[in-house]
Motif scaffolding. Structure first.
Motif, PDB file in Angstrom:
ATOM      1  N   GLU A   1       0.832  -1.205   0.000  1.00  0.00           N
ATOM      2  CA  GLU A   1       0.000   0.000   0.000  1.00  0.00           C
ATOM      3  C   GLU A   1       0.866   1.254   0.000  1.00  0.00           C
ATOM      4  N   ALA A   2       1.944   1.255   0.770  1.00  0.00           N
ATOM      5  CA  ALA A   2       2.847   2.402   0.801  1.00  0.00           C
ATOM      6  C   ALA A   2       3.503   2.613  -0.565  1.00  0.00           C
ATOM      7  N   VAL A   3       3.863   1.541  -1.232  1.00  0.00           N
ATOM      8  CA  VAL A   3       4.459   1.647  -2.567  1.00  0.00           C
ATOM      9  C   VAL A   3       3.447   2.239  -3.540  1.00  0.00           C
ATOM     10  N   ARG A   4       2.197   1.763  -3.504  1.00  0.00           N
ATOM     11  CA  ARG A   4       1.146   2.290  -4.391  1.00  0.00           C
ATOM     12  C   ARG A   4       0.900   3.773  -4.128  1.00  0.00           C
ATOM     13  N   GLN A   5       0.836   4.168  -2.857  1.00  0.00           N
ATOM     14  CA  GLN A   5       0.594   5.573  -2.522  1.00  0.00           C
ATOM     15  C   GLN A   5       1.725   6.478  -2.992  1.00  0.00           C
ATOM     16  N   ALA A   6       2.926   5.919  -3.108  1.00  0.00           N
ATOM     17  CA  ALA A   6       4.069   6.693  -3.587  1.00  0.00           C
ATOM     18  C   ALA A   6       4.152   6.660  -5.113  1.00  0.00           C
ATOM     19  N   GLY A   7       3.141   6.048  -5.766  1.00  0.00           N
ATOM     20  CA  GLY A   7       3.123   5.972  -7.220  1.00  0.00           C
ATOM     21  C   GLY A   7       3.907   4.803  -7.778  1.00  0.00           C
ATOM     22  N   GLY A   8       4.387   3.948  -6.926  1.00  0.00           N
ATOM     23  CA  GLY A   8       5.163   2.790  -7.373  1.00  0.00           C
ATOM     24  C   GLY A   8       4.278   1.593  -7.659  1.00  0.00           C
ATOM     25  N   GLN A   9       4.881   0.603  -8.272  1.00  0.00           N
ATOM     26  CA  GLN A   9       4.176  -0.644  -8.545  1.00  0.00           C
ATOM     27  C   GLN A   9       5.173  -1.796  -8.564  1.00  0.00           C
ATOM     28  N   LEU A  10       4.695  -2.985  -8.357  1.00  0.00           N
ATOM     29  CA  LEU A  10       5.541  -4.165  -8.421  1.00  0.00           C
ATOM     30  C   LEU A  10       5.904  -4.404  -9.881  1.00  0.00           C
ATOM     31  N   ALA A  11       7.188  -4.386 -10.193  1.00  0.00           N
ATOM     32  CA  ALA A  11       7.647  -4.556 -11.568  1.00  0.00           C
ATOM     33  C   ALA A  11       8.019  -5.994 -11.886  1.00  0.00           C
ATOM     34  N   ALA A  12       8.393  -6.767 -10.871  1.00  0.00           N
ATOM     35  CA  ALA A  12       8.761  -8.162 -11.104  1.00  0.00           C
ATOM     36  C   ALA A  12       8.695  -8.916  -9.788  1.00  0.00           C
ATOM     37  N   SER A  13       8.435 -10.184  -9.903  1.00  0.00           N
ATOM     38  CA  SER A  13       8.444 -11.075  -8.750  1.00  0.00           C
ATOM     39  C   SER A  13       8.900 -12.438  -9.251  1.00  0.00           C
ATOM     40  N   VAL A  14       9.978 -12.946  -8.708  1.00  0.00           N
ATOM     41  CA  VAL A  14      10.530 -14.216  -9.162  1.00  0.00           C
ATOM     42  C   VAL A  14      10.674 -15.132  -7.957  1.00  0.00           C
ATOM     43  N   HIS A  15      10.124 -16.312  -8.067  1.00  0.00           N
ATOM     44  CA  HIS A  15      10.281 -17.310  -7.014  1.00  0.00           C
ATOM     45  C   HIS A  15      11.425 -18.226  -7.407  1.00  0.00           C
ATOM     46  N   ILE A  16      12.319 -18.456  -6.494  1.00  0.00           N
ATOM     47  CA  ILE A  16      13.473 -19.302  -6.744  1.00  0.00           C
ATOM     48  C   ILE A  16      13.356 -20.529  -5.850  1.00  0.00           C
ATOM     49  N   ALA A  17      13.323 -21.707  -6.467  1.00  0.00           N
ATOM     50  CA  ALA A  17      13.212 -22.956  -5.719  1.00  0.00           C
ATOM     51  C   ALA A  17      14.472 -23.161  -4.881  1.00  0.00           C
ATOM     52  N   PRO A  18      14.321 -23.695  -3.661  1.00  0.00           N
ATOM     53  CA  PRO A  18      15.470 -23.882  -2.780  1.00  0.00           C
ATOM     54  C   PRO A  18      16.610 -24.678  -3.437  1.00  0.00           C
ATOM     55  N   GLU A  19      16.283 -25.619  -4.293  1.00  0.00           N
ATOM     56  CA  GLU A  19      17.335 -26.418  -4.934  1.00  0.00           C
ATOM     57  C   GLU A  19      18.159 -25.602  -5.934  1.00  0.00           C
ATOM     58  N   ASN A  20      17.697 -24.397  -6.280  1.00  0.00           N
ATOM     59  CA  ASN A  20      18.456 -23.521  -7.182  1.00  0.00           C
ATOM     60  C   ASN A  20      19.295 -22.475  -6.460  1.00  0.00           C
ATOM     61  N   VAL A  21      19.294 -22.517  -5.137  1.00  0.00           N
ATOM     62  CA  VAL A  21      20.085 -21.590  -4.340  1.00  0.00           C
ATOM     63  C   VAL A  21      21.373 -22.311  -3.944  1.00  0.00           C
ATOM     64  N   PRO A  22      22.539 -21.745  -4.280  1.00  0.00           N
ATOM     65  CA  PRO A  22      23.804 -22.410  -3.922  1.00  0.00           C
ATOM     66  C   PRO A  22      23.849 -22.738  -2.431  1.00  0.00           C
ATOM     67  N   GLY A  23      24.218 -23.953  -2.144  1.00  0.00           N
ATOM     68  CA  GLY A  23      24.329 -24.403  -0.760  1.00  0.00           C
ATOM     69  C   GLY A  23      23.040 -24.969  -0.200  1.00  0.00           C
ATOM     70  N   GLU A  24      21.915 -24.795  -0.892  1.00  0.00           N
ATOM     71  CA  GLU A  24      20.625 -25.322  -0.451  1.00  0.00           C
ATOM     72  C   GLU A  24      20.302 -26.585  -1.230  1.00  0.00           C
TER      73      GLU A  24
END
Length: 134
Positions: free
Chosen positions: A109-132
């Motif tokens: 809500e704070a981002v929207r009120q400041a005129g911002g918007q979500l530009a991207a959202s990426v989910h990364i599976a734990p098996e793709n994180v080094p060391g996980e």
């Protein structure tokens, strides 16, 4: 109504329906207020390949587990159920859940009120994180 960040999840299980224990983690998140279940649908593919879908609120042993009384928005439609059904193996099911990340609602809500918007959202599976997961 203004929503916080939403996420559409599809969880698959063997059999006609997930057991109560299998969805306990989601139920805990809902009870703790970290997510709100906006909508949910159980999609099942019979051994004969026939696909059926049911609102989770209409499944007696699961209705309060994940859906609670707040998940009656009908945002997951028949097209979604058909698409999910095509991916299922015969004799299995999927729990489709649309959740609002309530923990991030105020920030969104704070981002929207400041005129911002979500530009991207990426989910990364734990098996793709080094060391996980390795």
């Amino acid at each position: 109504m203004t929503w916080g960040p939403l996420e559409f999840l599809v969880l698959t299980f063997p059999g006609e329906a997930p057991g109560r224990e299998a969805v306990g983690a989601l139920a805990g998140l809902r009870r703790d207020g970290e997510v709100q279940v906006v909508d949910s649908l159980l999609v099942a593919k019979g051994a004969d390949g026939a696909v059926s879908s049911t609102e989770l609120a209409d499944v007696p042993h699961l209705s309060e587990t994940v859906a609670g009384r707040d998940a009656q928005n009908n945002l997951i439609g028949s097209e979604d159920a058909e698409e999910i059904g095509e991916t299922l193996e015969p004799g299995s099911c999927a729990l489709a859940v649309l959740v609002e990340h309530t923990w991030a609602k105020n920030a969104a809500e704070a981002v929207r009120q400041a005129g911002g918007q979500l530009a991207a959202s990426v989910h990364i599976a734990p098996e793709n994180v080094p060391g996980e997961g390795s």
